[in-house]
Design a protein around this motif. Structure first.
Motif, PDB file in Angstrom:
ATOM      1  N   GLY A   1     -13.758  -5.545  19.101  1.00 17.67           N
ATOM      2  CA  GLY A   1     -12.299  -5.459  19.078  1.00 17.67           C
ATOM      3  C   GLY A   1     -11.783  -4.905  17.765  1.00 17.67           C
ATOM      4  O   GLY A   1     -10.885  -4.052  17.736  1.00 17.67           O
ATOM      5  N   ARG A   2     -12.342  -5.393  16.660  1.00 16.78           N
ATOM      6  CA  ARG A   2     -11.931  -4.922  15.331  1.00 16.78           C
ATOM      7  C   ARG A   2     -12.174  -3.412  15.195  1.00 16.78           C
ATOM      8  O   ARG A   2     -11.299  -2.662  14.752  1.00 16.78           O
ATOM      9  CB  ARG A   2     -12.697  -5.669  14.242  1.00 16.78           C
TER      10      ARG A   2
ATOM     11  N   VAL B   1      -7.118   1.713  19.234  1.00 17.62           N
ATOM     12  CA  VAL B   1      -7.008   1.091  20.550  1.00 17.62           C
ATOM     13  C   VAL B   1      -6.213  -0.211  20.423  1.00 17.62           C
ATOM     14  O   VAL B   1      -6.376  -0.963  19.472  1.00 17.62           O
ATOM     15  CB  VAL B   1      -8.411   0.806  21.132  1.00 17.62           C
ATOM     16  N   THR B   2      -5.339  -0.473  21.384  1.00 18.18           N
ATOM     17  CA  THR B   2      -4.613  -1.732  21.442  1.00 18.18           C
ATOM     18  C   THR B   2      -5.542  -2.751  22.089  1.00 18.18           C
ATOM     19  O   THR B   2      -5.939  -2.578  23.241  1.00 18.18           O
ATOM     20  CB  THR B   2      -3.310  -1.578  22.253  1.00 18.18           C
ATOM     21  N   VAL B   3      -5.899  -3.806  21.353  1.00 15.88           N
ATOM     22  CA  VAL B   3      -6.918  -4.755  21.797  1.00 15.88           C
ATOM     23  C   VAL B   3      -6.334  -6.141  22.042  1.00 15.88           C
ATOM     24  O   VAL B   3      -5.617  -6.680  21.198  1.00 15.88           O
ATOM     25  CB  VAL B   3      -8.048  -4.874  20.744  1.00 15.88           C
ATOM     26  N   VAL B   4      -6.687  -6.693  23.201  1.00 11.60           N
ATOM     27  CA  VAL B   4      -6.418  -8.092  23.527  1.00 11.60           C
ATOM     28  C   VAL B   4      -7.748  -8.724  23.875  1.00 11.60           C
ATOM     29  O   VAL B   4      -8.519  -8.178  24.668  1.00 11.60           O
ATOM     30  CB  VAL B   4      -5.445  -8.241  24.712  1.00 11.60           C
TER      31      VAL B   4
ATOM     32  N   THR C   1      -5.667  -6.328  15.873  1.00 10.54           N
ATOM     33  CA  THR C   1      -5.652  -6.658  17.296  1.00 10.54           C
ATOM     34  C   THR C   1      -4.395  -7.458  17.633  1.00 10.54           C
ATOM     35  O   THR C   1      -3.754  -8.033  16.756  1.00 10.54           O
ATOM     36  CB  THR C   1      -6.911  -7.431  17.710  1.00 10.54           C
ATOM     37  N   VAL C   2      -4.050  -7.496  18.917  1.00  7.08           N
ATOM     38  CA  VAL C   2      -2.792  -8.097  19.358  1.00  7.08           C
ATOM     39  C   VAL C   2      -2.866  -9.609  19.474  1.00  7.08           C
ATOM     40  O   VAL C   2      -2.032 -10.323  18.942  1.00  7.08           O
ATOM     41  CB  VAL C   2      -2.344  -7.485  20.703  1.00  7.08           C
TER      42      VAL C   2
END
Length: 139
Positions: free
Chosen positions: A64-65, A73-76, A92-93
């Protein structure tokens, strides 16, 4: 068209997530079950839903990082172990705790897609935000 990557090693969970993404009108780029396959798709995605514990171990936090910081990239994160994320991962979100209902998944995906396009999106109740996306957690 928003392109979404599912980083999940449980194939039945991953295919259900992919199905929901496609029903919502987004492009499901694929399923990655480990770090190598996730990062191989990094340049082709806008959003990633990332589990923490994958086929190659607890690599989800790093995936994710890297997706967020190196690829934009938008990460959840989606995990049954949200405490492993501490106060969050810079860039990250947030995290959606498993188990996740289809309704929760739809709400989280709609939020992150809208958030990527505009800052006016309202987060769903089950999505725990870290801090401002792309800034990192506050201390």
């Amino acid at each position: 068209m928003t392109r979404i990557l599912v980083v999940e090693d449980e194939i039945f969970v991953a295919t259900e997530i992919e199905h929901v993404i496609e029903e919502m009108g987004f492009v499901a780029v694929g399923i990655a079950s480990d770090e190598r396959s996730a990062l191989a798709l990094a340049s082709t995605v806008d959003v990633a839903l990332v589990d923490l514990n994958l086929q190659d171990g607890p690599t989800g936090i790093g995936i994710g990082r890297t997706l967020a910081q190196a690829h934009g990239v938008t990460v959840v994160y989606m995990t049954a172990n949200p405490s492993q994320l501490g106060y969050g991962v810079p860039g990250t979100v947030g995290v959606l705790s498993k188990p996740v209902t289809e309704r929760d998944l739809r709400a989280a995906v709609a939020y992150v897609v809208a958030r990527r396009a505009t800052a006016d999106a309202i987060p769903p109740a089950r999505l725990q935000l870290f801090s401002e996306p792309n800034v990192g957690p506050t201390k």
